[in-house]
Scaffold this active site. Structure first.
Site, PDB file in Angstrom:
ATOM      1  CD  GLU A  74      39.784 -25.724  95.379  1.00 26.53           C
ATOM      2  OE1 GLU A  74      39.877 -26.874  95.060  1.00 26.53           O
ATOM      3  OE2 GLU A  74      39.513 -24.786  96.435  1.00 26.53           O
ATOM      4  CG  ASP A  79      36.042 -25.405  96.543  1.00 28.15           C
ATOM      5  OD1 ASP A  79      35.325 -24.348  96.797  1.00 28.15           O
ATOM      6  OD2 ASP A  79      36.140 -26.542  96.431  1.00 28.15           O
ATOM      7  CE1 TYR A 114      34.201 -27.655  98.420  1.00 31.37           C
ATOM      8  CE2 TYR A 114      34.577 -28.631 100.569  1.00 31.37           C
ATOM      9  CZ  TYR A 114      34.714 -28.140 100.084  1.00 31.37           C
ATOM     10  OH  TYR A 114      36.478 -28.495  99.239  1.00 31.37           O
TER      11      TYR A 114
END
Length: 849
Positions: free
Chosen positions: A7, A102, A323
């Protein structure tokens, strides 16, 4: 070649480092980094490199009616041409592509965008998807060992959000901006999520403005306990039972409050203990962090929501935490708490607590109410940085996450609570106590609540919750305790508090407004658009006007139900229950209904918004004509205060050169003008009333001869205050002599009797409130020290006019490292060693020094 797509660049660098065991080389293609090792290459995107927009023919706001955007076609276009070109060039040479963005709705959409870009140049190359919740050795290698497929339903949910937000935002933004004639950089922004969020803030502000405070009184008494010849006093509070039998402390009648005070302040006042209640209470550890709880905890440390998430994302990319965008508050079954705690044994800051936890034995992890399967709660990964690898802010957030995990596997704390109630007879203090006391009794009641921490439990490893104790001594029922002192405190009820950033995000979550990934960004947009200011966020007049207009003419725009319904639809898309097209078409139909009401009231809405825009900039009445004084922007880029009656009235007031002005709620008692705060990052300061600052301007105490013109022209240095509030030491011959030195903006400047040996000027101090005075010293020496700290060369030589960083470095190479050494140096000798600097120029600098 296998091409890995992440990303962002920092994620690409980290994954390449893990998979290559640190052997990856960097190949830069323009501004795009490609990490290569063996038969693999890894490239990072920059979030979305493809965006949705209307075709070019819809771009002219004046030629296209906003309502036309509802059914306008939508195109996908590259927004990062360099990255797209690099990605497709690499894809052409790849025999396998792995998407490693992600794993959430937004990340899946970014992965799908990369998938489509690859398919444009190669229809057949295999494309895998890898999923992970932390960028660590174990998780990344495990993910690549078991690749999966792109979740096109999840990506479609993200795409639906993009389309709906574009259509709603563009159509409504254009309509309100055109109606109020606010175009260019000053357009009025409206959004599907941001406007219902704004309504929450506006509704709270209305409650505050409509609040009518009530007077009440509270009473306190210090009660004395004698124990073997030594006495101790402790505080108690008056209470009574109201008409509903509820225990109350507030007395709403002043005469009744004074009657209670008369009893407690009587010389013979003594309290007889009626009840002693002891109990122990378990204080359970907190639940694991989800995004909202993390933002709340970071907020208690002073971090705004956007800043906290930005730091958390950096820590995630570096592999230190999992995350940070998650709703989950239940650890997965495969998490081994003991192994994770053990990873921090030996850590210089956290190791001692980790070892203590392991020695005492871990408790079962706590759980919250929300369990999802996409990502675990936010927790550390077991990898830890050296202290110097992180900034102070990053370290504080990293430690917060680690300690929260420690707390979730630590024992509960135990408290002992002691409640004592006592009665003080009215005695001779009141003639008819039953007629005047709040509860109609013959005595007044006191209570004291003590608490003591018996077992610290999780507080030992998580020091962010209060463990303050309140001492109440051991007493027995029937014991008589003299009243040592009493206090009657007059108070007023307070309006509801404004939402803090973390509380606002919690409320958005409760009401289904936005998602874990977007809520903090929505708040940041409200700041950027000028809808809120300050912290906690306070809505501006423009915000109030936008919400009022929407409520009156199109309440769907501010309806949290509408936003929550669309969010639920997007969740249904992600779960494969409905199609993207169905949801976007439904949202367009909603918007058409909104516009049916808006277009009929275009003029009224525009006028309302224009008046509110002006109110947001109004300080108060002009002293010359009575019209409003407004914040205005200078054609040269600064700000000033000008009269709304211009050009008939040309009254103006200057503002400081530094920062952007923000109007505060405080109003000057002398001039009726709102105070101004100048927002300048870490140098933000309160300017106060601009008219007061102008009236304070002038020349103060003389300090000594001017170094530039004192000998030749008799100029002297004086303390000066300018009309914009700035203070300086400047020459009395200004503007003929422009010599000046800055002084602090706040505090009282005090001229001391001490004198600088080098410059012959008195030394200064700055007094500000109760703090110790700041010894500023000689203003010339102080400024040179400041210049040395701020200069590129690290030397005070740059304080001299005409000496930049390059010249300072040349002088330092010649052995002249400071102004003092320049004064002692021989100009001819230095000039012979320094290119481009003459002996005459050196003599001029010596004279000024």
């Amino acid at each position: 070649m296998e091409l890995i797509v992440t990303e962002k660049d920092n994620a690409a660098r980290r994954i390449a480092e893990i998979l290559s065991d640190g052997s990856a080389d960097v190949d830069s293609r323009g501004s795009v980094n490609v990490y290569r090792w063996g038969d693999r290459a890894c490239v990072g995107l920059s979030g979305h490199v493809v965006g949705v927009d209307f075709p070019p023919e819809y771009s002219d706001w004046r030629d296209v009616e906003p309502v036309e955007l509802i059914d306008a076609p939508i195109e996908k276009r590259a927004t990062q041409e360099g990255i797209v070109s690099t990605l497709q060039s690499l894809a052409e040479a790849a025999d396998r592509v792995t998407i490693a963005t992600d794993y959430d709705r937004e990340g899946e959409l970014i992965g799908k965008e990369a998938y489509e870009l690859v398919r444009e140049v190669d229809e057949d190359v295999p494309i895998d998807r890898v999923l992970f919740s932390s960028i660590t050795q174990t998780e990344v290698r495990s993910a690549f060992a078991e690749p999966d497929d792109i979740d096109f339903d999840l990506a479609a949910a993200g795409e639906a959000r993009q389309i709906i937000d574009l259509v709603w935002g563009a159509a409504l933004t254009r309509f309100l901006s055109l109606s109020s004639r606010q175009l260019g950089e000053d357009f009025i922004s409206v959004g599907r999520v941001q406007t219902p969020t704004l309504k929450l803030l506006v509704d709270r502000e209305r409650e505050i403005q409509a609040f009518d405070p009530e007077d009440y009184w509270e009473l306190f008494a210090d009660v004395e306990k004698d124990d073997d010849g030594s006495s101790t006093t402790f505080e108690s509070q008056y209470f009574y039972h109201d008409d509903e039998g509820t225990e109350a402390e507030r007395v709403w009648d002043e005469d009744a409050a004074e009657a209670v005070d008369a009893v407690l302040s009587a010389d013979s006042a003594a309290a007889t203990v009626e009840d002693v209640n002891r109990r122990t209470r378990s204080d359970d550890p907190p639940a694991p962090f989800n995004t909202t709880a993390f933002i709340r905890a970071a907020g208690s440390l002073g971090y705004g929501a956007q800043r906290a998430m930005s730091i958390a994302e950096d820590l995630y990319t570096a592999g230190y935490i999992t995350y940070p965008r998650t709703d989950n508050t239940v650890y997965p079954d495969d998490l081994d708490p003991e192994e994770l705690v053990a990873a921090y044994e030996g850590h210089p800051t956290l190791g001692e607590d980790a070892e203590a936890l392991l020695e005492d034995g871990l408790a079962g992890p706590t759980e919250g109410d929300d369990e999802t399967t996409d990502h675990p709660p936010i927790h550390p990964t077991g990898e830890w940085p050296d202290r110097g690898d992180l900034s102070d802010d990053e370290w504080e957030i990293f430690e917060l996450v680690v300690r929260r995990f420690f707390a979730t596997v630590a024992d509960a704390a135990r408290w002992e609570h002691l409640r004592v109630t006592a009665s003080v007879p009215a005695g001779d203090a009141l003639a008819e106590p039953a007629a005047v006391l709040p509860d109609g009794g013959e005595s007044v009641s006191l209570k004291a609540n003590g608490k003591r921490l018996l077992e610290a439990g999780y507080h030992d490893v998580y020091p962010y919750f209060s463990t303050s104790e309140n001492y109440v001594p051991d007493v027995s029922e029937g014991e008589v305790l003299p009243v040592d002192d009493s206090r009657l405190e007059a108070k007023q009820t307070q309006p509801p508090r404004r939402y803090g950033q973390s509380r606002l995000i919690e409320t958005m979550e409760e009401m289904g407004i936005g998602t874990k990934s977007t809520r903090h960004n929505t708040l940041e947009k409200l700041y950027d658009r000028g809808y809120v200011e300050g912290d906690p966020p306070r809505p501006t007049q423009l915000a109030m006007a936008v919400v009022e207009a929407a409520e009156e003419y199109a309440d769907h725009v501010v309806s949290e139900e509408m936003t929550a319904e669309l969010e639920a639809d997007m969740t249904a898309i992600a779960e494969g229950e409905i199609d993207l097209e169905d949801v976007t078409e439904e949202s367009r139909e909603m918007l058409e209904t909104v516009f049916e009401a808006l277009v009929q009231s275009r003029e009224e809405i525009g006028e309302h918004l224009r008046e509110s825009l002006k109110a947001d900039r109004a300080l108060g009445p002009c002293p010359e004509c009575g019209e409003d004084l407004l914040l205005r922007e200078s054609r040269y880029g600064g700000s000033f205060v000008g009269c709304d009656g211009y050009p008939d009235c040309e009254f103006t007031l200057p503002l400081p050169d530094t920062g952007d002005p923000l109007l505060l709620e405080d109003r000057c008692e002398d001039h009726g003008l709102l105070h101004v705060k100048m927002l300048a990052g870490r140098n933000t300061f309160v300017h106060g009333c601009p008219l007061c600052r102008q009236e304070e301007a002038g020349e103060g105490e003389i300090l000594g001869a001017c170094p530039d013109c004192g000998t030749a022209e008799g100029g002297e240095l004086a303390i000066k205050t300018l009309e914009n509030g700035s203070r300086l030491v400047g020459c009395t011959r200004y503007p003929d002599c422009e010599y000046s030195l800055p002084l602090p903006r706040n505090g009282d400047i005090v001229v001391t009797d001490a004198t600088c040996d080098q410059h012959g000027l008195p030394e200064l101090e700055v007094e500000d409130g109760d703090d110790e005075p700041w010894e500023l010293g000689c203003p010339i020496c102080n400024y040179r020290e400041y210049q040395a700290r701020e200069s590129d060369s690290g030397s005070d030589l740059e304080a001299l006019d005409g000496v930049g960083a390059a010249t300072a470095e040349k002088l330092m190479e010649a052995g002249v490292e400071s102004i003092d050494e320049l004064v002692e140096a021989d100009p001819d000798s230095v000039a012979a060693e320094v290119d481009g600097v003459s002996a005459e120029r050196l003599r001029e600098w010596k004279a000024k020094a």
